[in-house]
Design a protein around this motif. Structure first.
Motif, PDB file in Angstrom:
ATOM      1  N   HIS A 240      -4.716   5.343   2.040  1.00 55.21           N
ATOM      2  CA  HIS A 240      -4.770   3.899   2.489  1.00 55.21           C
ATOM      3  C   HIS A 240      -3.805   3.531   3.409  1.00 55.21           C
ATOM      4  O   HIS A 240      -2.499   3.882   3.371  1.00 55.21           O
ATOM      5  CB  HIS A 240      -4.723   2.864   0.988  1.00 55.21           C
ATOM      6  CG  HIS A 240      -4.611   1.548   1.343  1.00 55.21           C
ATOM      7  ND1 HIS A 240      -5.567   0.587   1.972  1.00 55.21           N
ATOM      8  CD2 HIS A 240      -3.520   0.562   1.408  1.00 55.21           C
ATOM      9  CE1 HIS A 240      -5.246  -0.609   2.099  1.00 55.21           C
ATOM     10  NE2 HIS A 240      -3.805  -0.577   1.788  1.00 55.21           N
ATOM     11  N   GLU A 241      -3.985   2.444   4.186  1.00 58.03           N
ATOM     12  CA  GLU A 241      -2.907   2.179   5.411  1.00 58.03           C
ATOM     13  C   GLU A 241      -2.736   0.558   5.043  1.00 58.03           C
ATOM     14  O   GLU A 241      -3.414  -0.218   5.417  1.00 58.03           O
ATOM     15  CB  GLU A 241      -3.567   2.373   6.780  1.00 58.03           C
ATOM     16  CG  GLU A 241      -2.580   2.514   7.826  1.00 58.03           C
ATOM     17  CD  GLU A 241      -3.023   3.127   8.844  1.00 58.03           C
ATOM     18  OE1 GLU A 241      -2.932   2.780  10.100  1.00 58.03           O
ATOM     19  OE2 GLU A 241      -3.965   4.171   8.867  1.00 58.03           O
ATOM     20  N   ILE A 242      -1.380   0.278   4.876  1.00 55.64           N
ATOM     21  CA  ILE A 242      -1.085  -0.875   4.728  1.00 55.64           C
ATOM     22  C   ILE A 242      -0.780  -1.601   5.891  1.00 55.64           C
ATOM     23  O   ILE A 242      -0.936  -1.147   6.963  1.00 55.64           O
ATOM     24  CB  ILE A 242       0.220  -1.113   3.687  1.00 55.64           C
ATOM     25  CG1 ILE A 242       1.417  -0.576   4.393  1.00 55.64           C
ATOM     26  CG2 ILE A 242      -0.026  -0.482   2.439  1.00 55.64           C
ATOM     27  CD1 ILE A 242       2.772  -1.030   3.751  1.00 55.64           C
TER      28      ILE A 242
ATOM     29  N   ILE B 202      -0.011   4.401  -6.166  1.00 54.16           N
ATOM     30  CA  ILE B 202      -0.262   2.868  -6.719  1.00 54.16           C
ATOM     31  C   ILE B 202      -0.788   2.200  -5.537  1.00 54.16           C
ATOM     32  O   ILE B 202      -1.643   1.298  -5.505  1.00 54.16           O
ATOM     33  CB  ILE B 202       1.069   2.372  -7.218  1.00 54.16           C
ATOM     34  CG1 ILE B 202       1.278   2.999  -8.585  1.00 54.16           C
ATOM     35  CG2 ILE B 202       0.842   0.840  -7.463  1.00 54.16           C
ATOM     36  CD1 ILE B 202       2.465   2.469  -9.325  1.00 54.16           C
ATOM     37  N   ILE B 203      -0.232   2.503  -4.288  1.00 57.11           N
ATOM     38  CA  ILE B 203      -0.503   1.927  -3.193  1.00 57.11           C
ATOM     39  C   ILE B 203      -1.877   2.071  -2.747  1.00 57.11           C
ATOM     40  O   ILE B 203      -2.682   1.565  -2.438  1.00 57.11           O
ATOM     41  CB  ILE B 203       0.491   2.370  -1.875  1.00 57.11           C
ATOM     42  CG1 ILE B 203       1.771   1.601  -2.135  1.00 57.11           C
ATOM     43  CG2 ILE B 203      -0.005   1.758  -0.783  1.00 57.11           C
ATOM     44  CD1 ILE B 203       2.857   2.070  -1.206  1.00 57.11           C
TER      45      ILE B 203
ATOM     46  N   PRO C 234      -3.370  -2.707  -1.074  1.00 56.42           N
ATOM     47  CA  PRO C 234      -2.717  -4.040  -0.422  1.00 56.42           C
ATOM     48  C   PRO C 234      -2.635  -4.036   0.992  1.00 56.42           C
ATOM     49  O   PRO C 234      -2.486  -3.000   1.598  1.00 56.42           O
ATOM     50  CB  PRO C 234      -1.266  -3.888  -1.164  1.00 56.42           C
ATOM     51  CG  PRO C 234      -0.966  -2.591  -0.978  1.00 56.42           C
ATOM     52  CD  PRO C 234      -2.206  -1.796  -1.493  1.00 56.42           C
ATOM     53  N   SER C 235      -2.691  -5.273   1.579  1.00 57.20           N
ATOM     54  CA  SER C 235      -2.432  -5.243   3.016  1.00 57.20           C
ATOM     55  C   SER C 235      -0.893  -5.440   3.131  1.00 57.20           C
ATOM     56  O   SER C 235      -0.335  -5.055   4.246  1.00 57.20           O
ATOM     57  CB  SER C 235      -3.106  -6.698   3.629  1.00 57.20           C
ATOM     58  OG  SER C 235      -2.639  -7.771   3.170  1.00 57.20           O
ATOM     59  N   THR C 236      -0.236  -6.152   2.250  1.00 57.25           N
ATOM     60  CA  THR C 236       1.179  -6.485   2.217  1.00 57.25           C
ATOM     61  C   THR C 236       2.067  -5.677   1.088  1.00 57.25           C
ATOM     62  O   THR C 236       1.328  -5.967  -0.073  1.00 57.25           O
ATOM     63  CB  THR C 236       1.520  -7.626   2.106  1.00 57.25           C
ATOM     64  OG1 THR C 236       1.022  -8.596   3.396  1.00 57.25           O
ATOM     65  CG2 THR C 236       3.158  -8.215   2.553  1.00 57.25           C
ATOM     66  N   VAL C 237       3.091  -5.006   1.502  1.00 59.57           N
ATOM     67  CA  VAL C 237       3.821  -4.411   0.271  1.00 59.57           C
ATOM     68  C   VAL C 237       5.243  -5.088   0.528  1.00 59.57           C
ATOM     69  O   VAL C 237       5.732  -5.081   1.667  1.00 59.57           O
ATOM     70  CB  VAL C 237       3.835  -2.780   0.633  1.00 59.57           C
ATOM     71  CG1 VAL C 237       4.953  -2.304  -0.332  1.00 59.57           C
ATOM     72  CG2 VAL C 237       2.603  -2.283   0.213  1.00 59.57           C
TER      73      VAL C 237
END
Lengths: 237, 237, 237, 237, 237, 237
Positions: B142-144, B92-93, B98-101
């Motif tokens: 992906h790196e948040i 999902i990430i 997203p930038s913020t989790v």
């Protein structure tokens, strides 16, 4: 002092430079004013006369774009927790009206003056905003925006507070910081200290995914108008 | 998902709303996208059918300006630490980028699922950036930017991490948050919970010198380009 | 295994080398036997095939004077807390009869497998000395002398345990350690990791008043026959 | 003082004996020199005159194979954090040139002098190696090897530092320690204290897998030339 | 179960007796009911068959005035964190309706099952009061009054929670406790364990100013109707 | 003072009322005696003359059913750690013979005097029971039963000690507490402080499952004659 200015306190002539000189350079190069208050002339050190050391400090401050003054408290290695000291420090805070105050961390480390000064500045920052203190009546009450601690050496780093990491990778920042540290030439071990500090900054940089970073330890929770203003997390490796 | 977007995880239909709904409202009202992932339908609760609760969540998310999806892991009160769950969460990430989790804190509290979910999301955020994971090959790495924890109730607040405090005093923020909490009407005790959460926010606001504030707990040190971007300290009383 | 031998566990092919390779080199060069157990082939990493990585590990172990074996648990990034794993690890401890066991620290860090493996090894070291475990009946009970944790990266360093610092300054130690890290050539970022690790060791060396030092975190209090056997304190700067 | 000697500080006439007398006996019986500095004559205690207590201390020191001196600071129960005290203590450290220093722990406990003395000695040990201190010019700079804290009673045991455990099981060690404690005969409760201390040592011994053990708390990380010099872990039950 | 009753959980046949048998005796002798749930038959131990050990437990429970049952989870040394276990434990809590629950502490110690069981019981105590859990529908929801942890050995004592100390000095309490420990005769080391436990209780008693005391660690803050109901502080020496 | 009486210390005229006034009201309404010692007249505050503030304190104490006295130490915001202060405080403890002592917590917070006073009272409570202190010879030795800390504002709450929660929900308790806080009318911000304190008590009440609760932090472990006297756990939400 100008708006948004920095006020940094050191117990000895080279504490600020070694402990957070990179951050100072980063901020002054971006246009912020900075002022240093140095609370001894390092007279208990093995090398360098008080005069030499004061000159070195002035030189270093100039390199970092800061002004500097010397404050006589109890003398190098003799600092005690006295309210009279807090009053003097609070008076400087009222006079300078900084938004940000920087001080040596309150963690016990290789020099007893460091933790003591951190505690004195913390209390002084509070007293600067109390309305009824007779001794401070000459200056208006002043409320600072932030109090951060820096660690002169790794053993002064708090382990129970998450630091904020400031990116100091810009080459002109590193250059100024390096010059400022080298300005303390009377100190035989300056080269090693310089090396130590750059090594610390490089290791922190690796955590922060930048070349060099410096750690500041907030005295209290930080308040933001919105989450999008909060810095990104240091997640790496 | 749009740039600078938020992805919030909850273990039960009302965790996000109660735990950090004010911050969500603050951010979406400022134009950020937000998406909720709810990992059970609260089927172990005393009141409300799974369908009712899902509907309430959808309604609440809409009020907060967020989209929502439900994820089946082990079911309400049955959450275990399984790598298979981390894979699902990491997927999902990667999908949402997203930038913020945001996730429930890892501190043991009144509901065992909360701490478990926090740990799963933390690991998932790491796995989202590992290149060689077969099960995640359908999505790009992906790196948040940030992982923050929120506490659904006070006993989930970490005591060893200094929170960042977000100002949520704007009346339209409080209004949206309140409505979102009230949307969970099947829950008999909703009124009390609403009261509890506003009381918490008011108390934190008093510390932060604003009307209402909400606390988020960073998973790692925060990195700033300059000290002047760091929020002011919460010093009051 | 020979008396006074070392048994080191890593979750991935390069954990031991990067996390405590200097200490291993120090000990094997002084004549101690060392054996590595690597619990995945790094198959979730971005670069390098499992075969390549196993070869690199074998090469690195040889450089460090250690033997090596690979153990299949749940696979890279998939490690879970299972008793079946503890049994496998305890069996190896009984078979190898080490005096000292080294494992990744139990502190959550950038890779979830690290903390998990530390916890599994800790429990396995206990189970290795329980007399009645059916699955372990093929081997005699074995009681190790010491369990130490190492941190692959700085974020895995425990902050609540004082480490012991091992002097690894000898040039042949640093040379072997460096070569062993470089043996992991498939990893694009190896150079940076090498740099990071030498930087860490240099900074710790500065604290320990030697050139390079490495930190190990004891799992329990250390017992000495006399105070004069206890190492000197790291007090410096 | 001879090479490899011990210097132990106590706030009251019986602190050293009760807090770490077993370790002292263990070391002096193995040939190390030991010297005690006692910073009051217990004049605030309920029983015993200052003279009696000084005599008892001298007798106890003799039993433990140590020499003893009395130092006047602020008097029993009156100890304050003064730099003048640190100077006096640092002077003794320079004069005695010990390798190991022992002091009461810095943890607040049933007697306020204990934590205060620990802090004073810690700072004094640092000041003993600063080159420029005027008041200490009569003695050469001295750098100690180790600073350990002992706890007079269990409530002074630090909970955040892993102690090193010293095996004091030898019957001649226990005998000397017991005699030294009994030498403080003016203290009505001596018998109970003796019992308390032996009970503590027995419980620690059970953890360390020896008959009796005593705990010392290092002030900083310990440095070893090799891992094989590090004591075994206390793992038992 | 009768009102105001105790429910104690142990991972092995002798955990409860050694860890908190004195408190159990104190309470049952004052008329409270107590029930023991033992989650393995100690089949991984070196001595004693499962049957022997079950008999010894029954005998010990009788001496302590408690009833006893055995619960099969994963077997001795094999305990894992499974929701299925929590359900079983929660079911027993609902069936027995205790006011007080006692469990092994969650601190990692010499036996991995202890901390695991503590965590399972903690979660079970929460699940016992959730209204919607299908698997528990046969029993009414039950809310306990208190959850306390006990430590089987000193290394399981939490260092970050202040214990409550229970006075167990009455001779008939110590007699029953001693007999209950001795009932575990198959265990070769029983004598030493008995000694260890009485030594711990004596040392705690010295702190609490009674002859023998036992420490229980509350899972959450304790609530009192008035300050005068709160016990006196343990201040001694 | 009567048996079972309370002695509360405050650094400023309103500390006791704001920090633990609810508990005081609860106890005095149940018949316990209470006495307040206020260690400055708030002369560094922005509003109110010393005389006004003393009058307000007297009025507030009366509302809370307590007597009050003022003690001159170093003056508002000037408190230092002096043994002379401890002697004065210990003398009051001997004179008043309280069973329970309440003081501001030792955690650094928004006012430096608070933590300092907590430390002074802690030491004074110990010195009150030392037999040989010359300065205290006019009064018999006194041993208190309990020392609790209260936090004037949330930033003074210890995070490493579990508080005891006292139920202060009775309407006459809340009424008296509210009136006592309002008695400090010279303080412009009194209304906000009142609000803050009631909000804190309400939030704690939610945790304790009562309407309003107040937290007290014990200085040492609490001793109970039996487990059934220990309060119930605060488990809620």
């Amino acid at each position: 002092m100008a708006e948004n200015s920095l006020l940094a306190f050191g117990a000895h002539p080279d504490d600020i430079e070694f402990g957070c000189g990179g951050v100072i350079a980063r901020e002054t190069q971006a246009g912020r004013k900075a002022h240093f208050v140095i609370c001894s002339k390092g007279e208990a050190g093995t090398n360098g006369t008080p005069d030499q050391r004061a000159n070195e400090s002035s030189e270093a401050a100039k390199i970092l774009g800061a002004t500097v003054e010397f404050l006589e408290l109890d003398g190098d290695s003799h600092l005690e927790m006295r309210v009279a000291h807090k009053i003097k420090l609070a008076e400087i805070i009222r006079r300078e009206k900084p938004s940000t105050v920087l001080a040596t961390s309150c963690v016990e480390n290789q020099h007893p003056d460091h933790a003591r000064l951190g505690q004195l500045v913390r209390d002084a920052a509070r007293m600067a905003r109390y309305g009824g203190l007779e001794e401070l009546k000459n200056y208006d009450v002043h409320e600072i925006e932030q109090l951060f601690y820096y660690a002169v050496t790794p053993d002064g780093e708090p382990t129970d507070v998450m630091p904020v990491l400031i990116d100091i990778s810009a080459s002109e920042v590193i250059a100024a910081w390096t010059s400022a540290m080298l300005a303390h030439g009377s100190q035989g071990a300056t080269r090693n200290y310089l090396d130590l500090q750059l090594t610390r900054a490089k290791l922190l940089g690796a955590r922060a995914r930048v070349e060099y970073a410096s750690a500041l330890y907030p005295n209290e929770s930080l308040v933001f108008q919105s989450l999008s203003q909060v810095g990104r997390g240091a997640r790496n490796f």
